[in-house]
Design a protein around this motif. Structure first.
Motif, mmCIF file in Angstrom:
data_model
loop_
_atom_site.group_PDB
_atom_site.id
_atom_site.type_symbol
_atom_site.label_atom_id
_atom_site.label_comp_id
_atom_site.label_asym_id
_atom_site.label_seq_id
_atom_site.Cartn_x
_atom_site.Cartn_y
_atom_site.Cartn_z
ATOM 1 N N ALA A 113 0.793 -1.250 0.122
ATOM 2 C CA ALA A 113 0.000 -0.094 0.033
ATOM 3 C C ALA A 113 0.909 1.165 -0.184
ATOM 4 O O ALA A 113 2.027 1.046 0.642
ATOM 5 N N ALA A 114 0.410 2.368 -0.469
ATOM 6 C CA ALA A 114 1.103 3.495 -0.279
ATOM 7 C C ALA A 114 0.139 4.514 0.101
ATOM 8 O O ALA A 114 -0.929 4.930 -0.468
ATOM 9 N N THR B 236 4.596 -2.703 3.306
ATOM 10 C CA THR B 236 4.220 -4.052 2.856
ATOM 11 C C THR B 236 3.384 -4.693 4.055
ATOM 12 O O THR B 236 3.482 -4.660 5.127
ATOM 13 N N ILE B 237 2.455 -5.637 3.522
ATOM 14 C CA ILE B 237 1.775 -6.220 4.243
ATOM 15 C C ILE B 237 2.019 -7.796 4.410
ATOM 16 O O ILE B 237 2.241 -8.223 3.072
ATOM 17 N N SER C 163 6.323 -3.998 7.074
ATOM 18 C CA SER C 163 7.322 -2.837 7.041
ATOM 19 C C SER C 163 6.832 -1.608 6.195
ATOM 20 O O SER C 163 5.775 -1.643 5.760
ATOM 21 N N ALA C 164 7.366 -0.447 6.393
ATOM 22 C CA ALA C 164 7.154 0.493 5.798
ATOM 23 C C ALA C 164 8.186 1.412 5.874
ATOM 24 O O ALA C 164 9.390 1.656 6.539
ATOM 25 N N ILE C 165 8.344 2.255 4.525
ATOM 26 C CA ILE C 165 9.379 3.256 4.450
ATOM 27 C C ILE C 165 8.790 4.453 4.253
ATOM 28 O O ILE C 165 7.855 4.737 3.321
ATOM 29 N N ALA C 166 9.082 5.545 4.806
ATOM 30 C CA ALA C 166 8.594 6.657 4.853
ATOM 31 C C ALA C 166 9.414 7.811 4.369
ATOM 32 O O ALA C 166 10.734 7.931 4.804
ATOM 33 N N ALA C 167 9.109 8.684 3.556
ATOM 34 C CA ALA C 167 9.944 9.854 3.451
ATOM 35 C C ALA C 167 9.169 10.982 4.009
ATOM 36 O O ALA C 167 8.073 11.400 3.678
ATOM 37 N N ILE C 168 9.688 11.901 4.974
ATOM 38 C CA ILE C 168 9.154 13.001 5.481
ATOM 39 C C ILE C 168 9.807 14.061 5.457
ATOM 40 O O ILE C 168 11.009 14.267 5.444
#
Length: 112
Positions: A74-75, A95-96, A103-108
């Motif tokens: 998902a995004a 990621t599910i 997991s999750a990758i985030a750009a903040i």
């Protein structure tokens, strides 16, 4: 309910739970050994991540700008305003696995 709909429900539960301060729901959406990468800062484990959410930036407004849901990914992209008045934009790729967030990758970007 098909896989994509289940994943959408899971990810939106995750997304809205931290905003409402429902940390039990947040924890329930995560695998025990979930991995988060936020601008290169990595957190491993559901409990440390939930603690960071409890004690981190306080959001006063969050607007979901767009989202995509798939069979195992998902995004989300969203804007927020913090209690200090900072404007923040976040993009997350999630990621599910086994009906929980793996997991999750985030750009903040912006000021917390």
């Amino acid at each position: 309910m098909d896989t994509i709909e289940k994943n959408k429900e899971l990810v939106l539960k995750y997304f809205y739970s931290w905003q409402k301060g429902d940390f039990e729901a947040l924890r329930a959406s995560l695998q025990d050994d979930v991995e988060f990468d936020m601008n290169g800062n990595k957190i491993t484990g559901a409990d440390p991540f939930v603690e960071m959410c409890k004690n981190g930036i306080k959001w006063v407004k969050v607007d979901l700008l767009d989202s995509i849901f798939h069979h195992d990914k998902a995004a989300l992209i969203y804007d927020g305003i913090t209690e200090k008045g900072g404007n923040v934009r976040v993009a997350e790729v999630i990621t599910i696995e086994n009906d929980k967030i793996r997991s999750a990758i985030a750009a903040i970007v912006g000021e917390g």
